[in-house]
Scaffold this active site. Structure first.
Site, short mmCIF file in Angstrom:
data_model
loop_
_atom_site.label_atom_id
_atom_site.label_comp_id
_atom_site.label_asym_id
_atom_site.label_seq_id
_atom_site.Cartn_x
_atom_site.Cartn_y
_atom_site.Cartn_z
N HIS A 162 7.36 -13.73 14.72
CA HIS A 162 7.01 -13.22 13.40
C HIS A 162 5.98 -14.14 12.75
O HIS A 162 5.84 -15.31 13.14
CB HIS A 162 8.25 -13.12 12.50
CG HIS A 162 9.29 -12.19 13.02
ND1 HIS A 162 9.15 -10.83 12.99
CD2 HIS A 162 10.51 -12.44 13.59
CE1 HIS A 162 10.23 -10.26 13.51
NE2 HIS A 162 11.07 -11.21 13.89
N ASP A 216 1.06 -12.40 6.73
CA ASP A 216 -0.32 -12.18 6.27
C ASP A 216 -0.25 -11.94 4.77
O ASP A 216 0.31 -10.95 4.32
CB ASP A 216 -0.90 -10.96 7.01
CG ASP A 216 -2.20 -10.45 6.41
OD1 ASP A 216 -2.72 -11.05 5.45
OD2 ASP A 216 -2.69 -9.41 6.89
N HIS A 270 -2.07 -10.96 1.49
CA HIS A 270 -3.27 -10.35 0.93
C HIS A 270 -3.78 -11.15 -0.26
O HIS A 270 -4.95 -10.99 -0.65
CB HIS A 270 -2.99 -8.91 0.52
CG HIS A 270 -2.81 -7.96 1.67
ND1 HIS A 270 -2.90 -6.60 1.54
CD2 HIS A 270 -2.53 -8.19 2.98
CE1 HIS A 270 -2.69 -6.01 2.70
NE2 HIS A 270 -2.45 -6.97 3.60
N HIS A 315 2.78 -9.11 4.53
CA HIS A 315 3.49 -8.42 5.61
C HIS A 315 3.38 -9.22 6.90
O HIS A 315 2.55 -10.12 7.04
CB HIS A 315 2.96 -7.00 5.82
CG HIS A 315 1.50 -6.92 6.20
ND1 HIS A 315 1.07 -6.99 7.51
CD2 HIS A 315 0.39 -6.77 5.44
CE1 HIS A 315 -0.25 -6.88 7.54
NE2 HIS A 315 -0.68 -6.76 6.30
N CYS A 316 4.23 -8.88 7.85
CA CYS A 316 4.17 -9.48 9.18
C CYS A 316 3.03 -8.83 9.95
O CYS A 316 2.82 -7.62 9.84
CB CYS A 316 5.50 -9.29 9.90
SG CYS A 316 5.65 -10.21 11.45
N HIS A 337 6.20 -3.82 13.05
CA HIS A 337 6.91 -4.78 12.21
C HIS A 337 6.86 -4.36 10.74
O HIS A 337 7.85 -4.51 10.01
CB HIS A 337 6.31 -6.18 12.39
CG HIS A 337 6.76 -6.87 13.63
ND1 HIS A 337 7.26 -8.15 13.63
CD2 HIS A 337 6.78 -6.47 14.92
CE1 HIS A 337 7.58 -8.51 14.88
NE2 HIS A 337 7.28 -7.49 15.67
N MET A 370 9.15 -5.43 7.37
CA MET A 370 8.58 -6.76 7.13
C MET A 370 7.36 -6.69 6.21
O MET A 370 6.21 -6.84 6.63
CB MET A 370 8.23 -7.44 8.44
CG MET A 370 9.45 -7.78 9.27
SD MET A 370 9.17 -9.11 10.46
CE MET A 370 9.19 -10.55 9.38
N HIS A 404 5.57 7.84 -10.50
CA HIS A 404 5.67 8.64 -11.73
C HIS A 404 7.05 8.41 -12.34
O HIS A 404 8.06 8.42 -11.64
CB HIS A 404 5.48 10.12 -11.40
CG HIS A 404 5.75 11.05 -12.55
ND1 HIS A 404 4.82 11.31 -13.52
CD2 HIS A 404 6.86 11.78 -12.87
CE1 HIS A 404 5.32 12.17 -14.40
NE2 HIS A 404 6.56 12.46 -14.03
N GLU A 443 0.17 9.56 -16.58
CA GLU A 443 1.38 10.28 -16.20
C GLU A 443 1.83 9.91 -14.79
O GLU A 443 3.01 9.79 -14.50
CB GLU A 443 1.17 11.79 -16.30
CG GLU A 443 0.01 12.28 -15.44
CD GLU A 443 -0.24 13.77 -15.57
OE1 GLU A 443 0.76 14.53 -15.54
OE2 GLU A 443 -1.40 14.16 -15.70
N THR A 444 0.86 9.74 -13.90
CA THR A 444 1.11 9.36 -12.51
C THR A 444 -0.02 8.44 -12.10
O THR A 444 -1.17 8.61 -12.53
CB THR A 444 1.12 10.61 -11.60
OG1 THR A 444 2.15 11.50 -12.04
CG2 THR A 444 1.39 10.24 -10.14
N HIS A 504 5.49 10.91 -6.52
CA HIS A 504 5.31 12.30 -6.94
C HIS A 504 4.67 13.18 -5.87
O HIS A 504 4.10 14.24 -6.17
CB HIS A 504 4.53 12.40 -8.25
CG HIS A 504 4.95 13.58 -9.08
ND1 HIS A 504 4.64 14.88 -8.76
CD2 HIS A 504 5.70 13.64 -10.22
CE1 HIS A 504 5.14 15.69 -9.67
NE2 HIS A 504 5.80 14.96 -10.57
#
Length: 374
Positions: free
Chosen positions: A122, A125, A127, A162-163, A173, A178, A283, A307-308, A334
Site C-alpha cells: 500500500h 497519493d 492530491h 488515495h492508495c 485499491h 482506500m 443535494h 440547490e445541487t 442526486h
C-alpha cells in the site's frame, strides 16, 4: 514458486517504481531549503468519519509540523442490509479514511503503517501535495513496514488522498475503500467572495464510495477470504463501469436513522464531500448550499444558494449550510437511482422549533370538496 500474494506484491511495486522514480535532490538545492527543524510540532489523533478531529478554523500562529499516523487495515465488512460481505482495504479501518485538517503553509508529516498481518502493498497519493505521484513512490510499503512522509500544504482547499500502488492495482485499491480527504484551511479562515469571514458550528465528512461486488452463477453476491482472493473477479466487474453499490461512508445506511448526523436550527454546518473515482452531485433535500466550493479550492470565491452541486471524480468539495427548520433532512447523490437503489443517502437530524413562515401545511389531506369526481 511465487504464490498469488507474492505476485501481487511484485506487480504493484514494479508498476509504481517504473512509472516514476523519486528525484534525487542535489546537495546544493537541499542546503537552500528552509530549516524546518525549529518549527513547533502538533500531534493529531484522527477520528473516523463523518466526524473530524478538533482544529482551529483560523490561526494567527506561524506554520507548524502536523503529525498524523494512519494504519492500513484490510478487513471484511458488511455493506448493506442484506449482509453482503466485502473485502475492504482501508486507511485506519474506515471507508473513507479520516479527514485530515491543517492550515495553508503547515507541513504534513504522516506515518503510514502496513501491518504484517496484511496481504498487500500500500501507499498514499496526496492530491494536496506537490511532487511526482503525490508521494506515492515515496510511501510504497509491503506488509510489516512503515514509512514517514512530509510535505508542505502550500495551497488551500479540500483534496482527495488515495492508495495508488501502480497499474491496475490503483483503481482496485481505491474502490476497495482506500481513499479519504484532506482539508487545508486558509490561515485566516474561510471567507465569502467579499472577504467576509465565514464560520461553521459543526463539520462532517461524507466520503462517497462506488463498489463492485462480484456475483455467482445464481446472482448472489460472492464472499472471499481476503482482498487478494477477490481480485480477479472484482476487476472483471470494475471494467464494466457499473457499480453494484454507491454508498456514503462505507455501507448502505452508514449515515441514516440512528447514525444520522445531528445539528440544531441556527447552526451552520460545513460538509466536506469526496469521491475518489466517479462524479457525483450532492443535494440536501429541503435545504441549500449557502456557500459552496464545488472544486474545493478556498482561494476561489464560493458559489451561493445552490440547490445541487457537482463534485468531480478524484476531488473533494465543501458546502456551508445554516439549518433553518427542524426535522430529518436527506442528503443524497442526486442521481436518485444511485441514492435510492444503490445506497447513496445520508440524514441530518436537526433539532429546534418549526417556523410556519417558511413552510406550513395549510390544510391536511382530506376528501375533495363536493364529493366524488371522475
Amino acid at each position: 514458486m511465487m504464490n498469488r500474494r507474492d505476485t501481487l506484491l511484485s506487480v504493484a511495486a514494479t508498476a509504481l517504481l517504473m512509472s516514476a522514480a523519486p528525484t534525487v535532490v542535489p546537495a546544493a538545492a537541499a542546503a537552500a531549503e528552509p530549516d524546518i527543524s525549529k518549527l513547533p510540532r502538533q500531534k493529531v489523533e484522527l477520528v473516523a468519519p463523518p466526524f473530524v478531529h478538533a482544529h482551529q478554523q483560523a490561526t494567527k500562529d506561524g506554520p507548524k509540523i502536523v503529525e498524523f499516523k494512519m494504519v492500513v487495515q484490510e478487513k471484511e465488512v458488511v455493506i448493506d442490509e442484506d449482509g453482503t460481505k466485502f473485502q475492504a482495504m482501508t486507511f485506519n479501518g474506515s471507508m473513507p479514511g479520516p479527514l485530515m485538517v491543517v492550515h495553508q503553509g503547515d507541513y504534513v508529516e504522516l506515518t503510514l503503517v502496513n501491518p504484517a498481518t496484511n496481504t498487500m502493498p500500500h501507499n498514499i497519493d496526496f492530491h494536496a501535495s506537490t511532487g511526482a505521484l503525490g508521494g506515492g513512490a515515496l510511501t510504497l510499503i509491503n506488509p510489516g513496514e512503515q514509512v514517514v512522509l512530509r510535505f508542505k500544504a502550500d495551497r488551500a482547499g479540500t483534496f482527495v488522498y488515495h492508495c495508488a500502488p501502480g497499474g491496475n492495482m490503483i483503481p482496485w485499491h481505491v474502490v476497495s475503500g482506500m481513499n479519504g480527504a484532506m482539508m487545508v484551511l486558509p490561515r485566516e479562515g474561510l471567507k465569502d467572495r467579499d472577504g467576509k469571514p465565514l464560520h461553521y458550528d459543526r463539520i462532517y465528512y461524507v466520503g462517497e464510495q462506488d463498489m463492485y461486488v462480484p456475483k455467482d452463477e445464481h446472482g448472489k453476491y460472492k464472499a472471499y477470504g481476503s482482498p487478494a482472493e477477490s481480485y480477479t473477479d472484482t476487476v472483471e466487474v470494475m471494467r464494466k463501469l457499473t457499480p453494484t453499490h454507491v454508498v456514503f461512508n462505507g455501507k448502505v445506511g452508514a449515515l441514516t436513522g440512528k447514525n444520522a448526523m445531528p445539528a440544531k436550527v441556527g447552526e451552520t454546518v460545513l460538509i466536506v464531500h469526496s469521491q475518489a473515482n466517479r462524479d457525483t452531485r450532492p443535494h440536501i433535500i429541503g435545504g441549500h448550499g449557502d456557500y459552496v466550493w464545488e472544486t474545493g479550492k478556498f482561494a476561489n470565491p464560493p458559489e451561493t444558494n445552490l440547490e445541487t452541486w457537482f463534485i468531480r471524480g478524484g476531488s473533494a468539495g465543501a458546502a456551508l449550510y445554516t439549518f433553518k427548520q427542524p426535522g430529518v433532512y436527506a442528503y443524497v447523490n442526486h442521481n436518485l437511482i444511485e441514492a435510492v437503489e444503490l445506497g447513496a443517502t445520508a440524514h441530518f437530524k436537526v433539532d429546534g422549533k418549526w417556523n410556519d413562515d417558511l413552510m406550513k401545511q395549510v390544510s391536511a389531506p382530506g376528501p375533495i370538496p363536493g364529493g366524488p369526481t371522475n
